[in-house]
Design a protein around this motif. Structure first.
Motif, PDB file in Angstrom:
ATOM      1  N   THR A   1     -28.990   7.354 -29.297  1.00 15.14           N
ATOM      2  CA  THR A   1     -29.314   8.497 -28.435  1.00 15.14           C
ATOM      3  C   THR A   1     -28.133   8.852 -27.544  1.00 15.14           C
ATOM      4  O   THR A   1     -27.561   7.994 -26.889  1.00 15.14           O
ATOM      5  CB  THR A   1     -30.540   8.179 -27.559  1.00 15.14           C
ATOM      6  OG1 THR A   1     -31.647   7.889 -28.404  1.00 15.14           O
ATOM      7  CG2 THR A   1     -30.881   9.347 -26.649  1.00 15.14           C
ATOM      8  N   LYS A   2     -27.770  10.118 -27.555  1.00 20.39           N
ATOM      9  CA  LYS A   2     -26.696  10.631 -26.704  1.00 20.39           C
ATOM     10  C   LYS A   2     -27.192  11.901 -26.025  1.00 20.39           C
ATOM     11  O   LYS A   2     -28.038  12.610 -26.558  1.00 20.39           O
ATOM     12  CB  LYS A   2     -25.464  10.996 -27.541  1.00 20.39           C
ATOM     13  CG  LYS A   2     -24.884   9.880 -28.357  1.00 20.39           C
ATOM     14  CD  LYS A   2     -24.037   9.003 -27.508  1.00 20.39           C
ATOM     15  CE  LYS A   2     -23.320   8.012 -28.418  1.00 20.39           C
ATOM     16  NZ  LYS A   2     -22.715   6.962 -27.742  1.00 20.39           N
ATOM     17  N   TYR A   3     -26.662  12.184 -24.873  1.00 14.11           N
ATOM     18  CA  TYR A   3     -27.005  13.403 -24.143  1.00 14.11           C
ATOM     19  C   TYR A   3     -25.822  14.345 -24.018  1.00 14.11           C
ATOM     20  O   TYR A   3     -25.972  15.477 -23.585  1.00 14.11           O
ATOM     21  CB  TYR A   3     -27.581  13.063 -22.771  1.00 14.11           C
ATOM     22  CG  TYR A   3     -28.859  12.278 -22.891  1.00 14.11           C
ATOM     23  CD1 TYR A   3     -30.056  12.917 -23.165  1.00 14.11           C
ATOM     24  CD2 TYR A   3     -28.848  10.902 -22.793  1.00 14.11           C
ATOM     25  CE1 TYR A   3     -31.225  12.188 -23.320  1.00 14.11           C
ATOM     26  CE2 TYR A   3     -30.009  10.171 -22.937  1.00 14.11           C
ATOM     27  CZ  TYR A   3     -31.200  10.817 -23.194  1.00 14.11           C
ATOM     28  OH  TYR A   3     -32.352  10.101 -23.364  1.00 14.11           O
ATOM     29  N   SER A   4     -24.650  13.848 -24.385  1.00  8.15           N
ATOM     30  CA  SER A   4     -23.441  14.651 -24.309  1.00  8.15           C
ATOM     31  C   SER A   4     -22.423  14.037 -25.266  1.00  8.15           C
ATOM     32  O   SER A   4     -22.455  12.834 -25.530  1.00  8.15           O
ATOM     33  CB  SER A   4     -22.892  14.625 -22.892  1.00  8.15           C
ATOM     34  OG  SER A   4     -21.578  15.122 -22.846  1.00  8.15           O
ATOM     35  N   THR A   5     -21.503  14.839 -25.755  1.00  7.73           N
ATOM     36  CA  THR A   5     -20.465  14.290 -26.627  1.00  7.73           C
ATOM     37  C   THR A   5     -19.520  13.370 -25.869  1.00  7.73           C
ATOM     38  O   THR A   5     -18.796  12.590 -26.480  1.00  7.73           O
ATOM     39  CB  THR A   5     -19.641  15.429 -27.273  1.00  7.73           C
ATOM     40  OG1 THR A   5     -19.100  16.251 -26.237  1.00  7.73           O
ATOM     41  CG2 THR A   5     -20.503  16.256 -28.196  1.00  7.73           C
TER      42      THR A   5
ATOM     43  N   ASP B   1     -20.640  11.080 -23.722  1.00  7.00           N
ATOM     44  CA  ASP B   1     -21.359   9.871 -23.326  1.00  7.00           C
ATOM     45  C   ASP B   1     -20.614   8.628 -23.789  1.00  7.00           C
ATOM     46  O   ASP B   1     -20.247   8.522 -24.956  1.00  7.00           O
ATOM     47  CB  ASP B   1     -22.768   9.835 -23.930  1.00  7.00           C
ATOM     48  CG  ASP B   1     -23.777  10.625 -23.139  1.00  7.00           C
ATOM     49  OD1 ASP B   1     -23.426  11.113 -22.050  1.00  7.00           O
ATOM     50  OD2 ASP B   1     -24.916  10.751 -23.610  1.00  7.00           O
TER      51      ASP B   1
ATOM     52  N   ASP C   1     -21.432   5.987 -33.179  1.00  3.86           N
ATOM     53  CA  ASP C   1     -22.515   6.392 -34.066  1.00  3.86           C
ATOM     54  C   ASP C   1     -23.014   5.183 -34.838  1.00  3.86           C
ATOM     55  O   ASP C   1     -22.289   4.218 -35.036  1.00  3.86           O
ATOM     56  CB  ASP C   1     -22.021   7.452 -35.052  1.00  3.86           C
ATOM     57  CG  ASP C   1     -21.690   8.763 -34.349  1.00  3.86           C
ATOM     58  OD1 ASP C   1     -22.283   9.029 -33.295  1.00  3.86           O
ATOM     59  OD2 ASP C   1     -20.836   9.498 -34.867  1.00  3.86           O
TER      60      ASP C   1
END
Length: 88
Positions: free
Chosen positions: A63-67, A69, A74
């Motif tokens: 889970t990421k909220y911004s590139t 982060d 991956d």
């Protein structure tokens, strides 16, 4: 009088079902298993099975909220890391 809800045991998926659940190919999931970078699995009667809860938990690791982060990369099979470790 109403009956209490029936709780079902956790569902286990074989590799092809688990891969479809995650949107991956079965081969990619096998590579994750080989390199130890994939979700937890069980061997039952010689078959590899995955708990739906374990698949969700593993997918949540990506889970990421911004590139930008920080944190884990991956969720890719770690072939290069395994080769690097063996050469040391």
């Amino acid at each position: 009088m109403s009956r209490p809800p029936v709780t079902l045991p956790p569902r286990f998926l074989r590799t092809p079902e688990a891969a479809r659940f995650l949107g991956l190919s079965g081969r990619t999931l096998e590579k994750h298993r080989y390199f130890g970078s994939g979700p937890a699995y069980r061997r039952i009667g010689g078959r590899v099975v995955y708990s739906v809860d374990d698949l969700r938990a593993w997918a949540d690791l990506g889970t990421k909220y911004s590139t930008s982060d920080p944190g884990q990369n991956d969720l890719m099979p770690q072939r290069d890391a395994a080769i690097t470790q063996s050469r040391r």
